[in-house]
Write a protein that holds these residues in place. Structure first.
Motif, PDB file in Angstrom:
ATOM      1  N   SER A 195     -10.812  -2.505  16.673  1.00 21.84           N
ATOM      2  CA  SER A 195     -11.328  -1.696  16.944  1.00 21.84           C
ATOM      3  C   SER A 195      -9.288  -0.911  17.765  1.00 21.84           C
ATOM      4  N   GLN A 196      -8.729  -1.392  17.944  1.00 24.53           N
ATOM      5  CA  GLN A 196      -7.234  -1.235  18.092  1.00 24.53           C
ATOM      6  C   GLN A 196      -7.150  -2.263  18.245  1.00 24.53           C
ATOM      7  N   GLY A 197      -5.429  -1.829  17.973  1.00 26.98           N
ATOM      8  CA  GLY A 197      -4.254  -2.783  17.505  1.00 26.98           C
ATOM      9  C   GLY A 197      -4.482  -3.483  16.336  1.00 26.98           C
ATOM     10  N   THR A 198      -3.664  -3.792  15.981  1.00 20.02           N
ATOM     11  CA  THR A 198      -2.853  -4.400  14.597  1.00 20.02           C
ATOM     12  C   THR A 198      -3.137  -6.118  14.653  1.00 20.02           C
ATOM     13  N   ILE A 199      -3.217  -6.384  13.196  1.00 20.62           N
ATOM     14  CA  ILE A 199      -3.610  -7.687  12.510  1.00 20.62           C
ATOM     15  C   ILE A 199      -2.297  -7.792  11.508  1.00 20.62           C
ATOM     16  N   LEU A 200      -0.925  -8.836  11.119  1.00 23.79           N
ATOM     17  CA  LEU A 200      -0.441  -8.381  10.597  1.00 23.79           C
ATOM     18  C   LEU A 200      -0.805 -10.063  10.175  1.00 23.79           C
ATOM     19  N   MET A 201      -0.063 -10.536   8.318  1.00 27.54           N
ATOM     20  CA  MET A 201      -0.405 -11.686   7.930  1.00 27.54           C
ATOM     21  C   MET A 201       0.942 -11.521   6.540  1.00 27.54           C
ATOM     22  N   ASP A 202       1.609 -12.231   7.185  1.00 30.45           N
ATOM     23  CA  ASP A 202       2.704 -12.911   6.486  1.00 30.45           C
ATOM     24  C   ASP A 202       3.755 -10.841   6.708  1.00 30.45           C
ATOM     25  N   GLY A 203       3.353 -10.401   8.096  1.00 30.65           N
ATOM     26  CA  GLY A 203       4.173  -9.564   8.840  1.00 30.65           C
ATOM     27  C   GLY A 203       3.884  -8.291   7.837  1.00 30.65           C
ATOM     28  N   ALA A 204       3.286  -8.103   6.778  1.00 30.05           N
ATOM     29  CA  ALA A 204       1.976  -6.489   6.870  1.00 30.05           C
ATOM     30  C   ALA A 204       0.932  -6.619   6.990  1.00 30.05           C
ATOM     31  N   PRO A 205       0.529  -5.631   7.530  1.00 32.59           N
ATOM     32  CA  PRO A 205      -0.983  -5.133   7.580  1.00 32.59           C
ATOM     33  C   PRO A 205      -2.064  -5.552   7.119  1.00 32.59           C
ATOM     34  N   LEU A 206      -2.945  -7.070   8.072  1.00 40.97           N
ATOM     35  CA  LEU A 206      -3.830  -7.634   7.325  1.00 40.97           C
ATOM     36  C   LEU A 206      -5.152  -6.619   7.344  1.00 40.97           C
ATOM     37  N   LYS A 207      -5.646  -5.704   5.875  1.00 36.87           N
ATOM     38  CA  LYS A 207      -7.011  -5.069   5.179  1.00 36.87           C
ATOM     39  C   LYS A 207      -7.981  -5.787   5.621  1.00 36.87           C
ATOM     40  N   PRO A 208      -8.615  -4.839   6.190  1.00 34.24           N
ATOM     41  CA  PRO A 208     -10.243  -5.461   6.588  1.00 34.24           C
ATOM     42  C   PRO A 208     -11.510  -5.290   5.493  1.00 34.24           C
ATOM     43  N   GLU A 209     -10.927  -6.170   4.253  1.00 33.58           N
ATOM     44  CA  GLU A 209     -11.524  -6.553   3.429  1.00 33.58           C
ATOM     45  C   GLU A 209     -11.459  -7.979   2.781  1.00 33.58           C
ATOM     46  N   CYS A 210     -12.372  -8.811   2.524  1.00 29.30           N
ATOM     47  CA  CYS A 210     -12.110 -10.105   1.858  1.00 29.30           C
ATOM     48  C   CYS A 210     -10.981 -11.141   0.659  1.00 29.30           C
ATOM     49  N   GLY A 211     -10.206 -11.580   0.415  1.00 30.28           N
ATOM     50  CA  GLY A 211      -9.734 -11.779  -0.918  1.00 30.28           C
ATOM     51  C   GLY A 211      -9.172 -13.527  -0.204  1.00 30.28           C
ATOM     52  N   PRO A 212      -8.674 -13.788  -1.302  1.00 28.96           N
ATOM     53  CA  PRO A 212      -9.081 -14.816  -2.161  1.00 28.96           C
ATOM     54  C   PRO A 212      -8.214 -15.986  -1.430  1.00 28.96           C
ATOM     55  N   ASP A 213      -7.367 -15.324  -1.017  1.00 33.04           N
ATOM     56  CA  ASP A 213      -6.071 -16.071   0.496  1.00 33.04           C
ATOM     57  C   ASP A 213      -7.143 -16.975   1.820  1.00 33.04           C
ATOM     58  N   ARG A 214      -8.208 -16.799   1.330  1.00 28.13           N
ATOM     59  CA  ARG A 214      -9.198 -16.688   2.917  1.00 28.13           C
ATOM     60  C   ARG A 214     -10.432 -17.365   2.253  1.00 28.13           C
ATOM     61  N   GLY A 215     -10.140 -18.865   2.911  1.00 23.37           N
ATOM     62  CA  GLY A 215     -12.314 -18.814   2.213  1.00 23.37           C
ATOM     63  C   GLY A 215     -12.501 -19.726   3.889  1.00 23.37           C
ATOM     64  N   VAL A 216     -13.863 -19.416   3.966  1.00 17.10           N
ATOM     65  CA  VAL A 216     -14.653 -19.940   4.962  1.00 17.10           C
ATOM     66  C   VAL A 216     -15.712 -21.086   4.256  1.00 17.10           C
ATOM     67  N   VAL A 217     -16.236 -21.443   5.336  1.00 13.36           N
ATOM     68  CA  VAL A 217     -17.642 -22.799   5.581  1.00 13.36           C
ATOM     69  C   VAL A 217     -18.217 -22.689   6.997  1.00 13.36           C
ATOM     70  N   PHE A 218     -19.197 -22.216   6.429  1.00  7.66           N
ATOM     71  CA  PHE A 218     -20.083 -21.996   7.818  1.00  7.66           C
ATOM     72  C   PHE A 218     -20.771 -23.031   8.074  1.00  7.66           C
ATOM     73  N   GLN A 219     -21.511 -23.134   9.970  1.00 11.30           N
ATOM     74  CA  GLN A 219     -22.706 -24.258  10.129  1.00 11.30           C
ATOM     75  C   GLN A 219     -23.781 -24.835   8.927  1.00 11.30           C
ATOM     76  N   ARG A 220     -24.317 -24.075   8.138  1.00 13.42           N
ATOM     77  CA  ARG A 220     -25.855 -23.483   7.674  1.00 13.42           C
ATOM     78  C   ARG A 220     -24.783 -23.574   5.597  1.00 13.42           C
ATOM     79  N   TYR A 221     -25.337 -24.859   5.361  1.00 12.21           N
ATOM     80  CA  TYR A 221     -24.807 -24.579   4.038  1.00 12.21           C
ATOM     81  C   TYR A 221     -24.396 -23.292   2.832  1.00 12.21           C
ATOM     82  N   SER A 222     -23.839 -22.841   2.689  1.00 15.58           N
ATOM     83  CA  SER A 222     -23.740 -21.553   1.861  1.00 15.58           C
ATOM     84  C   SER A 222     -23.557 -22.292   0.281  1.00 15.58           C
ATOM     85  N   VAL A 223     -23.896 -22.566   0.030  1.00 15.40           N
ATOM     86  CA  VAL A 223     -24.695 -22.561  -1.479  1.00 15.40           C
ATOM     87  C   VAL A 223     -26.117 -22.388  -2.056  1.00 15.40           C
TER      88      VAL A 223
END
Length: 260
Positions: A57-85
């Motif tokens: 809502s406020q502030g900045t998130i940087l990845m490698d010094g560049a602003p992180l876009k609010p969209e899921c990218g292939p450079d980030r993966g996620v695993v949840f408690q409930r099996y996402s299969v």
């Protein structure tokens, strides 16, 4: 190690409710960060910010010094408690699916040499997580531990730099959980991953992480509790332990350099 993610004065607000306030934090590339805190302390919101499911809502998130876009990218993966299969797909098809969606977003299928290359990569990934002999099994034919291994294979097959774990082992039996701890530590080292893991298990947090963050509210007004958000109240660097210590229940050594 270089800084991979930077949070600069980050706030997350939903309407008039503050979830995270004034978060200033840097995460180094190659670290294994465990995140703990009470329910409602913004742990899931923190993961969603890194994943790109939402922006601050406020502030900045940087990845490698560049602003992180609010969209899921292939450079980030996620695993949840409930099996996402996907229950209607075999282990091999579950693992290939992510590559198909990325490389053939319109048709959702790969053909010819691209298909063969994807199948080979999926087999290698399933072998790496211990499912090399279960390629043709459906999720219903697998144990909970096997399904979670499959979820990890799904997340890692696209070769992300950051792996996000949201209570990934909470539903597993203790013995299977210990095996999963060894697996995730070995994958972290072998693949040079940066891992951010949310857990309610304090021992798990200290045992696996190279750094433990505690999220909580620094202040509280009983008349307006929704107007105060969480931030990092403790930031504890951990000494890295050899694999043989992972199963031991002995005393955990920490460097007490908190940010509170």
């Amino acid at each position: 190690m270089s800084t991979l993610l930077s949070f600069r004065d980050v706030w997350v607000e939903y309407g008039d409710r503050i979830i995270i306030e004034k978060l200033n934090l840097e995460i180094e590339e190659g670290s294994f960060v465990s995140v703990v805190g009470p329910s409602g302390a913004g742990k899931s919101s923190f993961l969603r910010l890194i994943l790109g499911q939402e922006g601050p809502s406020q502030g900045t998130i940087l990845m490698d010094g560049a602003p992180l876009k609010p969209e899921c990218g292939p450079d980030r993966g996620v695993v949840f408690q409930r099996y996402s299969v996907f229950p209607h797909l075999t282990a091999l098809r579950n693992t290939i699916l992510g590559m198909e969606c990325e490389k053939a977003p319109v048709m959702g299928r790969l053909f010819g040499s691209a298909r063969r290359a994807a199948e080979e990569e999926a087999r290698e990934m399933l072998t790496a997580v211990g499912l090399g002999h279960s390629l043709d099994l459906y999720p219903a034919q697998m144990s909970g531990g096997m399904q979670q291994r499959l979820a990890i294979a799904q997340a890692l097959v696209k070769r992300p730099r950051i792996l996000l774990l949201d209570e990934p082992f909470g539903a597993l039996d203790p013995g299977i959980r210990a095996d999963m701890h060894k697996l995730i530590r070995s994958l972290w080292r072998e693949r040079a991953l940066t891992i951010v893991m949310v857990t309610h298990d304090i021992r798990e947090a200290f045992m696996l992480g190279t750094r433990v963050l505690a999220l909580d509210k620094r202040r509280h007004d009983p008349h307006a509790p929704h107007r105060f958000g969480a931030t990092v109240v403790y930031d504890l660097p951990m000494r890295e332990r050899p694999e043989e210590e992972i199963d031991e229940a002995g005393i955990i050594t920490i460097d007490v350099n908190s940010n509170n």
